[in-house]
Scaffold this motif. Structure first.
Motif, PDB file in Angstrom:
ATOM      1  N   VAL A 130       0.842  -1.206   0.000  1.00 52.28           N
ATOM      2  CA  VAL A 130       0.000   0.000   0.000  1.00 52.28           C
ATOM      3  C   VAL A 130       0.874   1.251   0.000  1.00 52.28           C
ATOM      4  O   VAL A 130       0.624   2.194  -0.766  1.00 52.28           O
ATOM      5  N   ILE A 131       1.932   1.267   0.821  1.00 52.64           N
ATOM      6  CA  ILE A 131       2.810   2.434   0.894  1.00 52.64           C
ATOM      7  C   ILE A 131       3.528   2.649  -0.428  1.00 52.64           C
ATOM      8  O   ILE A 131       3.545   3.768  -0.975  1.00 52.64           O
ATOM      9  N   TRP A 132       4.136   1.601  -0.966  1.00 49.93           N
ATOM     10  CA  TRP A 132       4.906   1.742  -2.199  1.00 49.93           C
ATOM     11  C   TRP A 132       4.025   2.175  -3.369  1.00 49.93           C
ATOM     12  O   TRP A 132       4.398   3.044  -4.155  1.00 49.93           O
ATOM     13  N   LEU A 133       2.859   1.563  -3.500  1.00 47.59           N
ATOM     14  CA  LEU A 133       1.994   1.912  -4.626  1.00 47.59           C
ATOM     15  C   LEU A 133       1.359   3.288  -4.432  1.00 47.59           C
ATOM     16  O   LEU A 133       1.091   3.984  -5.415  1.00 47.59           O
ATOM     17  N   THR A 134       1.118   3.669  -3.197  1.00 54.31           N
ATOM     18  CA  THR A 134       0.631   5.034  -2.951  1.00 54.31           C
ATOM     19  C   THR A 134       1.672   6.052  -3.389  1.00 54.31           C
ATOM     20  O   THR A 134       1.356   7.019  -4.098  1.00 54.31           O
ATOM     21  N   ASP A 135       2.917   5.841  -2.987  1.00 52.98           N
ATOM     22  CA  ASP A 135       3.992   6.758  -3.379  1.00 52.98           C
ATOM     23  C   ASP A 135       4.169   6.795  -4.895  1.00 52.98           C
ATOM     24  O   ASP A 135       4.269   7.867  -5.495  1.00 52.98           O
ATOM     25  N   SER A 136       4.205   5.616  -5.501  1.00 50.88           N
ATOM     26  CA  SER A 136       4.422   5.543  -6.955  1.00 50.88           C
ATOM     27  C   SER A 136       3.244   6.129  -7.715  1.00 50.88           C
ATOM     28  O   SER A 136       3.427   6.884  -8.678  1.00 50.88           O
ATOM     29  N   GLY A 137       2.027   5.777  -7.298  1.00 51.76           N
ATOM     30  CA  GLY A 137       0.839   6.291  -7.969  1.00 51.76           C
ATOM     31  C   GLY A 137       0.751   7.797  -7.871  1.00 51.76           C
ATOM     32  O   GLY A 137       0.435   8.483  -8.855  1.00 51.76           O
ATOM     33  N   ALA A 138       1.059   8.337  -6.689  1.00 48.61           N
ATOM     34  CA  ALA A 138       1.011   9.789  -6.507  1.00 48.61           C
ATOM     35  C   ALA A 138       2.042  10.481  -7.385  1.00 48.61           C
ATOM     36  O   ALA A 138       1.767  11.521  -7.999  1.00 48.61           O
ATOM     37  N   PHE A 139       3.218   9.899  -7.477  1.00 50.46           N
ATOM     38  CA  PHE A 139       4.285  10.508  -8.274  1.00 50.46           C
ATOM     39  C   PHE A 139       3.935  10.516  -9.762  1.00 50.46           C
ATOM     40  O   PHE A 139       3.969  11.564 -10.417  1.00 50.46           O
ATOM     41  N   PHE A 140       3.567   9.355 -10.298  1.00 45.75           N
ATOM     42  CA  PHE A 140       3.348   9.258 -11.743  1.00 45.75           C
ATOM     43  C   PHE A 140       2.062   9.952 -12.189  1.00 45.75           C
ATOM     44  O   PHE A 140       2.038  10.640 -13.203  1.00 45.75           O
ATOM     45  N   SER A 161      -4.450  15.598  -7.963  1.00 49.47           N
ATOM     46  CA  SER A 161      -4.512  14.455  -8.887  1.00 49.47           C
ATOM     47  C   SER A 161      -3.539  13.369  -8.443  1.00 49.47           C
ATOM     48  O   SER A 161      -3.852  12.171  -8.496  1.00 49.47           O
ATOM     49  N   GLY A 162      -2.355  13.778  -7.984  1.00 50.40           N
ATOM     50  CA  GLY A 162      -1.397  12.805  -7.485  1.00 50.40           C
ATOM     51  C   GLY A 162      -1.886  12.108  -6.224  1.00 50.40           C
ATOM     52  O   GLY A 162      -1.728  10.889  -6.078  1.00 50.40           O
ATOM     53  N   ALA A 163      -2.501  12.881  -5.320  1.00 54.08           N
ATOM     54  CA  ALA A 163      -3.024  12.296  -4.085  1.00 54.08           C
ATOM     55  C   ALA A 163      -4.114  11.269  -4.380  1.00 54.08           C
ATOM     56  O   ALA A 163      -4.140  10.177  -3.788  1.00 54.08           O
ATOM     57  N   ILE A 164      -5.000  11.605  -5.308  1.00 56.75           N
ATOM     58  CA  ILE A 164      -6.080  10.675  -5.669  1.00 56.75           C
ATOM     59  C   ILE A 164      -5.511   9.459  -6.392  1.00 56.75           C
ATOM     60  O   ILE A 164      -5.933   8.319  -6.154  1.00 56.75           O
ATOM     61  N   LEU A 167      -3.986   7.244  -3.845  1.00 52.76           N
ATOM     62  CA  LEU A 167      -5.043   6.562  -3.110  1.00 52.76           C
ATOM     63  C   LEU A 167      -5.582   5.375  -3.912  1.00 52.76           C
ATOM     64  O   LEU A 167      -5.759   4.281  -3.361  1.00 52.76           O
ATOM     65  N   CYS A 168      -5.807   5.573  -5.204  1.00 51.75           N
ATOM     66  CA  CYS A 168      -6.345   4.498  -6.053  1.00 51.75           C
ATOM     67  C   CYS A 168      -5.347   3.350  -6.192  1.00 51.75           C
ATOM     68  O   CYS A 168      -5.706   2.176  -6.010  1.00 51.75           O
ATOM     69  N   PHE A 169      -4.098   3.682  -6.499  1.00 42.66           N
ATOM     70  CA  PHE A 169      -3.077   2.643  -6.673  1.00 42.66           C
ATOM     71  C   PHE A 169      -2.847   1.887  -5.366  1.00 42.66           C
ATOM     72  O   PHE A 169      -2.764   0.652  -5.359  1.00 42.66           O
ATOM     73  N   GLY A 170      -2.723   2.633  -4.266  1.00 42.24           N
ATOM     74  CA  GLY A 170      -2.481   1.992  -2.985  1.00 42.24           C
ATOM     75  C   GLY A 170      -3.628   1.096  -2.554  1.00 42.24           C
ATOM     76  O   GLY A 170      -3.411  -0.004  -2.043  1.00 42.24           O
ATOM     77  N   THR A 171      -4.859   1.552  -2.771  1.00 43.32           N
ATOM     78  CA  THR A 171      -6.030   0.768  -2.371  1.00 43.32           C
ATOM     79  C   THR A 171      -6.153  -0.502  -3.206  1.00 43.32           C
ATOM     80  O   THR A 171      -6.427  -1.587  -2.674  1.00 43.32           O
ATOM     81  N   ILE A 172      -5.935  -0.387  -4.504  1.00 42.22           N
ATOM     82  CA  ILE A 172      -6.019  -1.571  -5.381  1.00 42.22           C
ATOM     83  C   ILE A 172      -4.924  -2.576  -5.022  1.00 42.22           C
ATOM     84  O   ILE A 172      -5.183  -3.784  -4.921  1.00 42.22           O
ATOM     85  N   GLY A 173      -3.700  -2.082  -4.822  1.00 37.86           N
ATOM     86  CA  GLY A 173      -2.615  -2.982  -4.425  1.00 37.86           C
ATOM     87  C   GLY A 173      -2.897  -3.657  -3.097  1.00 37.86           C
ATOM     88  O   GLY A 173      -2.662  -4.854  -2.938  1.00 37.86           O
ATOM     89  N   GLY A 174      -3.419  -2.900  -2.134  1.00 38.55           N
ATOM     90  CA  GLY A 174      -3.757  -3.473  -0.840  1.00 38.55           C
ATOM     91  C   GLY A 174      -4.845  -4.523  -0.948  1.00 38.55           C
ATOM     92  O   GLY A 174      -4.791  -5.563  -0.283  1.00 38.55           O
ATOM     93  N   LEU A 175      -5.838  -4.259  -1.793  1.00 40.54           N
ATOM     94  CA  LEU A 175      -6.925  -5.226  -1.974  1.00 40.54           C
ATOM     95  C   LEU A 175      -6.403  -6.537  -2.553  1.00 40.54           C
ATOM     96  O   LEU A 175      -6.833  -7.627  -2.140  1.00 40.54           O
TER      97      LEU A 175
END
Length: 263
Positions: A130-140, A161-164, A167-175
Protein backbone atom coordinates in the motif's frame (compact mmCIF):
# COMPACT_ATOMS: atom_id res chain seq x y z
CA UNK A 1 17.94 1.62 -9.51
CA UNK A 2 17.75 2.41 -5.79
CA UNK A 3 14.17 1.15 -5.63
CA UNK A 4 15.06 -2.07 -7.45
CA UNK A 5 17.79 -2.69 -4.89
CA UNK A 6 15.82 -1.71 -1.80
CA UNK A 7 12.54 -3.53 -2.49
CA UNK A 8 14.09 -7.05 -2.67
CA UNK A 9 16.03 -6.38 0.56
CA UNK A 10 12.88 -5.34 2.42
CA UNK A 11 10.85 -8.20 0.92
CA UNK A 12 13.51 -10.77 1.84
CA UNK A 13 13.65 -9.51 5.43
CA UNK A 14 9.85 -9.66 5.78
CA UNK A 15 9.76 -13.24 4.52
CA UNK A 16 12.86 -14.44 6.37
CA UNK A 17 11.64 -13.61 9.84
CA UNK A 18 11.15 -11.21 12.72
CA UNK A 19 14.84 -10.96 13.55
CA UNK A 20 15.72 -9.98 9.97
CA UNK A 21 13.00 -7.31 10.08
CA UNK A 22 14.30 -6.15 13.47
CA UNK A 23 17.81 -5.68 12.05
CA UNK A 24 16.41 -3.75 9.10
CA UNK A 25 14.24 -1.60 11.36
CA UNK A 26 17.20 -1.01 13.69
CA UNK A 27 19.29 0.34 10.82
CA UNK A 28 16.40 2.47 9.58
CA UNK A 29 15.58 4.12 12.93
CA UNK A 30 19.24 4.73 13.77
CA UNK A 31 19.95 6.41 10.44
CA UNK A 32 16.64 8.27 10.62
CA UNK A 33 17.57 9.72 14.01
CA UNK A 34 20.96 10.78 12.65
CA UNK A 35 19.19 12.71 9.88
CA UNK A 36 16.66 14.04 12.39
CA UNK A 37 19.39 15.29 14.70
CA UNK A 38 21.17 16.98 11.79
CA UNK A 39 17.91 18.53 10.60
CA UNK A 40 16.90 19.83 14.02
CA UNK A 41 20.43 21.03 14.68
CA UNK A 42 20.56 22.92 11.38
CA UNK A 43 23.25 20.73 9.85
CA UNK A 44 25.10 19.91 13.07
CA UNK A 45 24.68 16.73 15.07
CA UNK A 46 24.48 16.73 18.84
CA UNK A 47 27.52 15.10 20.49
CA UNK A 48 25.28 12.41 21.94
CA UNK A 49 23.62 11.56 18.63
CA UNK A 50 25.56 8.33 18.12
CA UNK A 51 24.70 7.11 21.62
CA UNK A 52 21.02 7.75 20.94
CA UNK A 53 21.30 5.99 17.56
CA UNK A 54 22.79 2.99 19.34
CA UNK A 55 20.03 2.90 21.95
CA UNK A 56 17.36 3.01 19.23
CA UNK A 57 19.07 0.26 17.24
CA UNK A 58 19.45 -2.02 20.28
CA UNK A 59 15.83 -1.36 21.25
CA UNK A 60 14.69 -2.59 17.84
CA UNK A 61 16.98 -5.63 17.66
CA UNK A 62 16.09 -6.76 21.17
CA UNK A 63 12.34 -6.76 20.49
CA UNK A 64 12.13 -10.33 19.08
CA UNK A 65 14.28 -11.60 21.96
CA UNK A 66 13.04 -9.77 25.05
CA UNK A 67 9.72 -8.23 24.00
CA UNK A 68 8.11 -4.83 24.03
CA UNK A 69 9.02 -3.80 27.59
CA UNK A 70 12.76 -4.18 27.03
CA UNK A 71 12.51 -2.28 23.74
CA UNK A 72 10.62 0.57 25.37
CA UNK A 73 13.31 0.87 28.04
CA UNK A 74 15.97 1.45 25.39
CA UNK A 75 13.78 3.82 23.38
CA UNK A 76 12.89 5.95 26.39
CA UNK A 77 16.54 5.91 27.49
CA UNK A 78 17.34 7.37 24.08
CA UNK A 79 14.71 10.07 24.58
CA UNK A 80 16.07 10.92 28.04
CA UNK A 81 19.63 11.19 26.71
CA UNK A 82 18.33 13.37 23.87
CA UNK A 83 16.57 15.68 26.34
CA UNK A 84 19.52 15.89 28.74
CA UNK A 85 22.10 16.45 26.01
CA UNK A 86 20.59 19.73 24.82
CA UNK A 87 20.58 23.10 26.54
CA UNK A 88 17.09 23.37 28.09
CA UNK A 89 16.88 26.98 26.92
CA UNK A 90 17.00 25.93 23.27
CA UNK A 91 13.61 25.77 21.57
CA UNK A 92 14.80 22.68 19.67
CA UNK A 93 15.03 20.53 22.82
CA UNK A 94 11.53 18.97 22.50
CA UNK A 95 12.29 18.00 18.90
CA UNK A 96 15.37 15.94 19.84
CA UNK A 97 13.48 13.93 22.47
CA UNK A 98 10.28 13.65 20.42
CA UNK A 99 12.26 12.24 17.50
CA UNK A 100 13.71 9.43 19.63
CA UNK A 101 10.29 8.55 21.06
CA UNK A 102 8.55 8.66 17.70
CA UNK A 103 11.10 6.45 15.92
CA UNK A 104 11.09 4.00 18.82
CA UNK A 105 7.30 3.72 18.92
CA UNK A 106 7.18 3.36 15.13
CA UNK A 107 9.74 0.55 15.30
CA UNK A 108 7.68 -1.33 17.90
CA UNK A 109 4.53 -0.97 15.80
CA UNK A 110 6.16 -2.42 12.68
CA UNK A 111 7.87 -5.24 14.60
CA UNK A 112 4.66 -6.14 16.42
CA UNK A 113 2.84 -6.21 13.08
CA UNK A 114 5.41 -8.61 11.60
CA UNK A 115 5.46 -10.81 14.70
CA UNK A 116 6.46 -14.42 14.09
CA UNK A 117 3.42 -15.77 12.23
CA UNK A 118 2.37 -16.21 8.61
CA UNK A 119 -0.28 -13.56 9.20
CA UNK A 120 2.56 -11.27 10.21
CA UNK A 121 4.22 -11.77 6.84
CA UNK A 122 1.00 -10.94 4.98
CA UNK A 123 0.18 -7.96 7.18
CA UNK A 124 3.65 -6.46 6.68
CA UNK A 125 3.49 -7.11 2.93
CA UNK A 126 0.09 -5.40 2.95
CA UNK A 127 1.65 -2.37 4.64
CA UNK A 128 4.59 -2.25 2.23
CA UNK A 129 2.52 -2.70 -0.94
CA UNK A 130 0.00 0.00 0.00
CA UNK A 131 2.81 2.43 0.89
CA UNK A 132 4.91 1.74 -2.20
CA UNK A 133 1.99 1.91 -4.63
CA UNK A 134 0.63 5.03 -2.95
CA UNK A 135 3.99 6.76 -3.38
CA UNK A 136 4.42 5.54 -6.96
CA UNK A 137 0.84 6.29 -7.97
CA UNK A 138 1.01 9.79 -6.51
CA UNK A 139 4.28 10.51 -8.27
CA UNK A 140 3.35 9.26 -11.74
CA UNK A 141 -0.27 10.46 -11.80
CA UNK A 142 0.77 13.83 -10.41
CA UNK A 143 3.46 14.19 -13.08
CA UNK A 144 1.08 13.08 -15.82
CA UNK A 145 -2.01 15.10 -14.93
CA UNK A 146 -0.71 17.94 -12.77
CA UNK A 147 -3.46 20.35 -11.73
CA UNK A 148 -4.41 21.96 -8.44
CA UNK A 149 -1.75 21.86 -5.74
CA UNK A 150 -2.54 19.76 -2.70
CA UNK A 151 -0.75 21.95 -0.16
CA UNK A 152 1.47 24.53 -1.88
CA UNK A 153 2.63 26.09 1.38
CA UNK A 154 3.94 22.72 2.62
CA UNK A 155 4.88 20.76 -0.50
CA UNK A 156 4.61 22.71 -3.77
CA UNK A 157 5.15 19.63 -5.97
CA UNK A 158 2.18 17.63 -4.65
CA UNK A 159 -1.17 17.84 -6.45
CA UNK A 160 -4.69 16.66 -5.78
CA UNK A 161 -4.51 14.46 -8.89
CA UNK A 162 -1.40 12.81 -7.49
CA UNK A 163 -3.02 12.30 -4.08
CA UNK A 164 -6.08 10.68 -5.67
CA UNK A 165 -3.88 8.59 -7.97
CA UNK A 166 -1.85 7.41 -4.99
CA UNK A 167 -5.04 6.56 -3.11
CA UNK A 168 -6.34 4.50 -6.05
CA UNK A 169 -3.08 2.64 -6.67
CA UNK A 170 -2.48 1.99 -2.99
CA UNK A 171 -6.03 0.77 -2.37
CA UNK A 172 -6.02 -1.57 -5.38
CA UNK A 173 -2.62 -2.98 -4.42
CA UNK A 174 -3.76 -3.47 -0.84
CA UNK A 175 -6.92 -5.23 -1.97
CA UNK A 176 -4.90 -7.68 -4.10
CA UNK A 177 -2.72 -8.59 -1.13
CA UNK A 178 -5.81 -8.78 1.11
CA UNK A 179 -7.53 -11.29 -1.21
CA UNK A 180 -4.41 -13.48 -1.20
CA UNK A 181 -3.88 -13.21 2.56
CA UNK A 182 -7.32 -13.69 4.12
CA UNK A 183 -10.89 -14.82 3.62
CA UNK A 184 -12.15 -11.77 5.50
CA UNK A 185 -14.68 -9.55 3.64
CA UNK A 186 -13.06 -7.70 0.75
CA UNK A 187 -14.71 -4.40 1.66
CA UNK A 188 -12.81 -4.36 4.96
CA UNK A 189 -9.60 -4.75 3.00
CA UNK A 190 -10.58 -1.86 0.74
CA UNK A 191 -11.43 0.32 3.74
CA UNK A 192 -8.20 -0.41 5.62
CA UNK A 193 -6.07 0.01 2.48
CA UNK A 194 -7.75 3.33 1.63
CA UNK A 195 -7.32 4.73 5.15
CA UNK A 196 -3.73 3.47 5.22
CA UNK A 197 -3.03 5.20 1.90
CA UNK A 198 -4.45 8.50 3.18
CA UNK A 199 -2.48 8.26 6.45
CA UNK A 200 0.69 7.46 4.50
CA UNK A 201 0.25 10.61 2.44
CA UNK A 202 -0.40 12.63 5.59
CA UNK A 203 2.86 11.27 7.01
CA UNK A 204 4.65 12.48 3.90
CA UNK A 205 3.10 15.93 4.32
CA UNK A 206 4.08 16.07 8.00
CA UNK A 207 7.69 15.38 7.09
CA UNK A 208 7.54 18.02 4.34
CA UNK A 209 6.18 20.53 6.87
CA UNK A 210 9.03 19.73 9.27
CA UNK A 211 11.60 20.15 6.51
CA UNK A 212 10.15 23.56 5.69
CA UNK A 213 10.16 24.37 9.40
CA UNK A 214 13.90 23.71 9.50
CA UNK A 215 14.56 25.16 6.02
CA UNK A 216 15.95 22.05 4.30
CA UNK A 217 15.01 20.39 1.02
CA UNK A 218 15.88 16.74 1.79
CA UNK A 219 16.49 14.99 5.08
CA UNK A 220 19.63 13.41 3.62
CA UNK A 221 21.21 11.95 0.50
CA UNK A 222 22.04 8.40 1.55
CA UNK A 223 19.74 6.86 -1.10
CA UNK A 224 20.52 8.10 -4.63
CA UNK A 225 17.39 9.50 -6.26
CA UNK A 226 15.34 9.15 -3.07
CA UNK A 227 16.97 11.50 -0.59
CA UNK A 228 17.40 10.41 3.01
CA UNK A 229 16.07 7.59 5.14
CA UNK A 230 13.47 9.95 6.63
CA UNK A 231 12.19 10.67 3.14
CA UNK A 232 11.64 6.93 2.64
CA UNK A 233 10.17 5.88 5.98
CA UNK A 234 7.86 8.80 6.76
CA UNK A 235 4.86 6.98 5.28
CA UNK A 236 5.90 3.65 6.84
CA UNK A 237 6.05 5.13 10.34
CA UNK A 238 2.56 6.60 10.18
CA UNK A 239 1.18 3.55 8.37
CA UNK A 240 2.77 1.13 10.81
CA UNK A 241 1.29 2.98 13.78
CA UNK A 242 -2.16 2.91 12.14
CA UNK A 243 -2.10 -0.86 11.50
CA UNK A 244 -0.75 -1.49 15.00
CA UNK A 245 -3.67 0.43 16.51
CA UNK A 246 -6.17 -1.43 14.33
CA UNK A 247 -4.65 -4.78 15.31
CA UNK A 248 -4.52 -4.00 19.03
CA UNK A 249 -8.06 -2.59 19.16
CA UNK A 250 -9.48 -5.52 17.20
CA UNK A 251 -7.38 -8.28 18.81
CA UNK A 252 -4.47 -7.77 21.22
CA UNK A 253 -0.94 -6.40 21.39
CA UNK A 254 0.49 -9.89 20.79
CA UNK A 255 -1.86 -10.60 17.87
CA UNK A 256 -1.56 -7.42 15.83
CA UNK A 257 -1.40 -9.07 12.41
CA UNK A 258 -4.42 -11.25 13.18
CA UNK A 259 -6.29 -8.18 14.34
CA UNK A 260 -5.59 -6.48 11.01
CA UNK A 261 -6.37 -9.41 8.70
CA UNK A 262 -8.93 -11.65 10.40
CA UNK A 263 -12.48 -10.28 10.65
Amino acid sequence: MSAFLLIPIVAAAIIYGQIAVAVLVAAAVALAYQEWSRMVGQGKMNRFTYLIMGLLAVGAVIYPIAGITASLLFFFAGAIVAALSVDWRQWRLPYYAAGAIFFGVSAICVLALRGDTVNGIWATVFLAVVIWLTDSGAFFVGRLLGGVKLSPEISPSKTWSGAIGGLCFGTIGGLIVWLMATDSPFWIGILIAAVLSVVAQLGDLVESALKRRFLIKDSGDIIPGHGGILDRIDSFTFGGILLFLIGVIHAASDQVAQGVLIW
